[in-house]
Design an enzyme around this catalytic site. Sequence first.
Site, short mmCIF file in Angstrom:
data_model
loop_
_atom_site.label_atom_id
_atom_site.label_comp_id
_atom_site.label_asym_id
_atom_site.label_seq_id
_atom_site.Cartn_x
_atom_site.Cartn_y
_atom_site.Cartn_z
N ARG A 172 44.53 15.81 16.76
CA ARG A 172 45.86 15.24 16.98
C ARG A 172 46.40 15.50 18.39
NH1 ARG A 172 49.86 15.73 11.80
NH2 ARG A 172 50.92 13.75 12.03
N ALA B 165 43.60 7.78 17.56
CA ALA B 165 44.42 7.40 18.71
C ALA B 165 45.79 6.86 18.28
CB ALA B 165 43.68 6.38 19.59
N THR C 147 41.87 5.37 25.01
CA THR C 147 41.78 5.32 26.48
C THR C 147 40.56 4.52 26.92
OG1 THR C 147 40.62 7.44 26.44
CG2 THR C 147 43.00 7.51 26.79
N ARG D 69 41.95 12.11 28.49
CA ARG D 69 43.34 12.00 28.03
C ARG D 69 44.18 13.16 28.56
NH1 ARG D 69 46.60 8.93 24.55
NH2 ARG D 69 45.03 7.61 23.61
N PHE E 60 42.95 14.59 10.82
CA PHE E 60 43.58 15.19 12.01
C PHE E 60 42.67 15.16 13.23
CE2 PHE E 60 45.33 17.42 8.23
CZ PHE E 60 46.59 16.82 8.25
N GLU F 158 50.35 10.92 16.42
CA GLU F 158 50.11 12.07 17.27
C GLU F 158 51.29 12.53 18.12
OE1 GLU F 158 46.65 9.82 18.80
OE2 GLU F 158 45.67 11.77 18.89
N GLN G 219 36.72 9.50 9.32
CA GLN G 219 37.66 8.60 10.00
C GLN G 219 36.91 7.43 10.63
OE1 GLN G 219 39.83 12.44 11.74
NE2 GLN G 219 40.67 10.61 12.67
N GLU H 271 36.77 12.41 13.00
CA GLU H 271 36.50 11.24 13.83
C GLU H 271 35.00 11.19 14.15
OE1 GLU H 271 39.13 10.55 17.20
OE2 GLU H 271 37.68 9.19 18.11
N1 MTE Z 1 48.69 12.54 8.97
C1 MTE Z 1 48.09 13.00 7.86
N2 MTE Z 1 48.84 13.20 6.76
N3 MTE Z 1 46.76 13.30 7.83
C2 MTE Z 1 45.96 13.13 8.94
O1 MTE Z 1 44.76 13.42 8.90
N4 MTE Z 1 45.88 12.47 11.32
C3 MTE Z 1 46.64 12.35 12.57
C4 MTE Z 1 47.85 11.44 12.35
N5 MTE Z 1 48.58 11.83 11.18
C5 MTE Z 1 46.58 12.65 10.15
C6 MTE Z 1 47.96 12.33 10.09
C7 MTE Z 1 45.86 11.83 13.67
S1 MTE Z 1 44.90 12.88 14.56
C8 MTE Z 1 45.91 10.51 14.02
S2 MTE Z 1 45.06 9.93 15.36
C9 MTE Z 1 46.69 9.54 13.26
O2 MTE Z 1 47.37 10.12 12.16
C10 MTE Z 1 45.74 8.46 12.75
O3 MTE Z 1 46.39 7.52 11.97
P1 MTE Z 1 47.24 6.31 12.60
O4 MTE Z 1 46.41 5.75 13.71
O5 MTE Z 1 47.38 5.41 11.45
O6 MTE Z 1 48.51 6.90 13.09
N1 HPA Z 2 42.12 8.87 21.15
C1 HPA Z 2 41.58 9.26 20.00
N2 HPA Z 2 40.34 9.11 19.70
C2 HPA Z 2 39.55 8.55 20.61
C3 HPA Z 2 40.03 8.12 21.83
C4 HPA Z 2 41.40 8.29 22.12
O1 HPA Z 2 41.92 7.93 23.19
N3 HPA Z 2 39.00 7.63 22.52
C5 HPA Z 2 37.92 7.76 21.72
N4 HPA Z 2 38.24 8.32 20.56
MO1 MOS Z 3 43.39 11.47 16.06
S1 MOS Z 3 42.93 13.15 17.18
O1 MOS Z 3 43.06 10.41 17.40
O2 MOS Z 3 42.03 11.38 15.06
#
Ligand code: MTE
Ligand code: HPA
Ligand code: MOS
Length: 755
Positions: free
Chosen positions: A340, A507, A438, A308, A226, A710, A195, A230
């Site tokens: 997540r 995030a 954050t 958080r 998920f 999330e 990620q 990261e």
């Molecule tokens: N959805 C799918 N299908 N696969 C993933 O790995 N990760 C989740 C969410 N939805 C995820 C998912 C998490 S932890 C986050 S932070 C967000 O997607 C990240 O993507 P976005 O910032 O585009 O929402």
């Molecule tokens: N959310 C998700 N990932 C992160 C954050 C947060 O607030 N800060 C650093 N990594």
């Molecule tokens: Mo989502 S836990 O911020 O990768």
Amino acid sequence: MSRTMKNIDSFTHVRGESLFVDDLITRQDTLHGVVFDSPKAHGKITSVDYSKAAALKGVVKIFTHKDIKGENQIGGIMPDEPLWAEDEVHFWGQPIAFIVAESEVIAKKARKLIEIDIQDLPVITTAIEAKAMKSFISAPRYFKLGDTKAAFSDCEYVYEGETFSNGQEHLYLETQGCYAVPQENGSIKITSSTQGPTQVQKATARVLGVPMHKIEVDVIRLGGGFGGKEDQATPWAVMTAVAVQYLNKPVKYILNRHDDLRMTGKRHPYSSFFKIGLNKDLKIIAFEAEFLQNAGAAADLSPAIAERTLFHATNSYFVPNVSTTVHSCKTNLPPNTAFRGFGGPQGMFVIESAIAKAADQMGIDKRKIQEANLLAEGDEFPYGQIASNVEAQNSWFTAKDKFGVEQLEKEVKDFNSKHEHFKKGISFMPITFGISFTNTPMNHARALIHIYQDGSVGVSTGAVEMGQSVNTKMLQVAKLALGISAEKVKLETTNTTRVANTSPSAASSTADLNGKAVDMACSALIERLTGVAAKMAKAENEKISFQEDHVFVDGKKSRITWEALVAQAMLERVALSENAHYATPTIHFDKTKEKGHPFAYHVYGTAITGVTVDCVRGTYEIDYVKIVHDFGISMNMGIDLGQVEGALAQGIGWMTLEEIAYDTNGRLLSNALSTYKVPDIFSAPKIIETIPVETEGNKMAIHKSKAVGEPPLMYGIGAYFAIQQAVKAFNKNYELKFHAPFTPEKVLMGLYEKN
Ligand code: MTE
Ligand code: HPA
Ligand code: MOS
């Protein structure tokens, strides 16, 4: 804009043609790596004998910390995590060496031939033990609003209690993995399932002792992250790069499921303590909580996750007097990491538990207390941000109204009075989730857009596609801004040489940050093309617009096609590429005061969950989850509904079924899918109904379409309390416990518990 579009990957996904790291065609001389990891959770390494393993035919080299040319350090937030253990090991599964061989089979065979002696040191597996031994990752944090001490003395009702929420395995379908290939002059290209491409690049450069420009990281897409990728996609990428630096040959490493489960961190388990005070109008006047986060053996992202937890400790409620503390506790588990919700769910579970306890003691419905305390416009969060465009009450009362709550509650009562061995329960779960990293400095992104001379367009951003369909959203933004059809736009891989210095895709902010950057880049291109079009159409700039693959003059379609326009722009030597940078405005946070305005906006919603418990067996079914969710103005309802349903299932799994177990020696017991249960089609809710809250949306969100990744996970918390209500309906002696997951075993014990 057209607010719907199929995920652009769906065609190649269903045909099995989408590429993941393991699908890449490798160079013929590719070598294969495998990690040798610690078979003890804590101890001093007294000897390691690699000789038999190294002598095995086909083994090329076994790498240890001694082979590192730069620093043996991969810690992101804090420098406390070696790539390979030196003299001590701190968790079961900690990488010690990296065996590189001609095949994966040989590397794994060699791994079994390594002999290691470890002198045991005391093992800590729980946050409570760690706190008692003052074993911490970082200093505690404190958030305060008003004066809880004074407020408690004015409260009619005061209750205290404790909670536990367990960890959670990410179980991305695609396990961790990477492929590193040497380039010229000591450069290395790494394809990684991460990620955070920039995190991988930075850590690799540090460990190899080379400048970042020598390391190119490319990400095609992830088979799920998920949060688990990261930070924790990094070590494997760095290890393969160390091997490439030494051997000058390509090295590949894809973890098998067992290795992945054992060596990677998970959602943080939390042990928490609460005190809640209410007045006779059911207003929560004071709330105190202490959170003990089980961080594992290194910081990873734990301090940010702990933070958080405090941000979300009051969930969707306004509480005038709040005092919360979080301790990030150092234990001998694999470093726990982003998952997540990022600590938010753990925080929300505690206040929901406190409200459940208060309601139970007062002999009233939990819903009555929840309803009396929902956030309103202008309320102050404990961290100083003033709530605005609040949809907490709107979503709650819409849910009550649209889903006919009186009827749903009556069904539960009627059913329970008629059935002896089955009981139903119902719960409400409001959510409020802050959108932005954050850590304010992380809230930025870039996009690089090329219009090629035939009119086709390539879009590069810092966004990583992991199934959340961010690429589809980026495509929607680009095609709308340029006024061209989807077929003309291609989303490129995420690559550090095209888009540099990115924050991880996390995030829930990826679409907002990168989408705004795409929009800005497109606007700049359109501005330049407007001049060209105006000359071609012999009209003023103001009259020109771009739609339907054509230049429009005065709102009418001209004969000038997009292709003709781009060709003319080429002749006139107009720049057809643009790089844009977006940084979220207005946000700030002062950690010395623990006050500020950290979030661009909040996402709200309310879920109603109905369950039926089989009171002979302790098993349960989720009958329905009915949700009113704050999408803002969704730019793609199909995708966003998918995010709501996926997150909900994951939240329910965390709260009900998924039970991570380590023994007291710190060995993972739930180390396979036979011992770790994730929700399947039988445990998913029979009905999921999601409707959007009526709202203006928020312009800080891309096209007013709010972040959705999330927040809906936390609707899953409702399942815990619905089951609890059903257990209580069967057994009046059951004393409310807040110990998640509420597995069928625990339900059964609750059903037959005697006081
Ligand atoms: N959805 C799918 N299908 N696969 C993933 O790995 N990760 C989740 C969410 N939805 C995820 C998912 C998490 S932890 C986050 S932070 C967000 O997607 C990240 O993507 P976005 O910032 O585009 O929402
Ligand atoms: N959310 C998700 N990932 C992160 C954050 C947060 O607030 N800060 C650093 N990594
Ligand atoms: Mo989502 S836990 O911020 O990768």
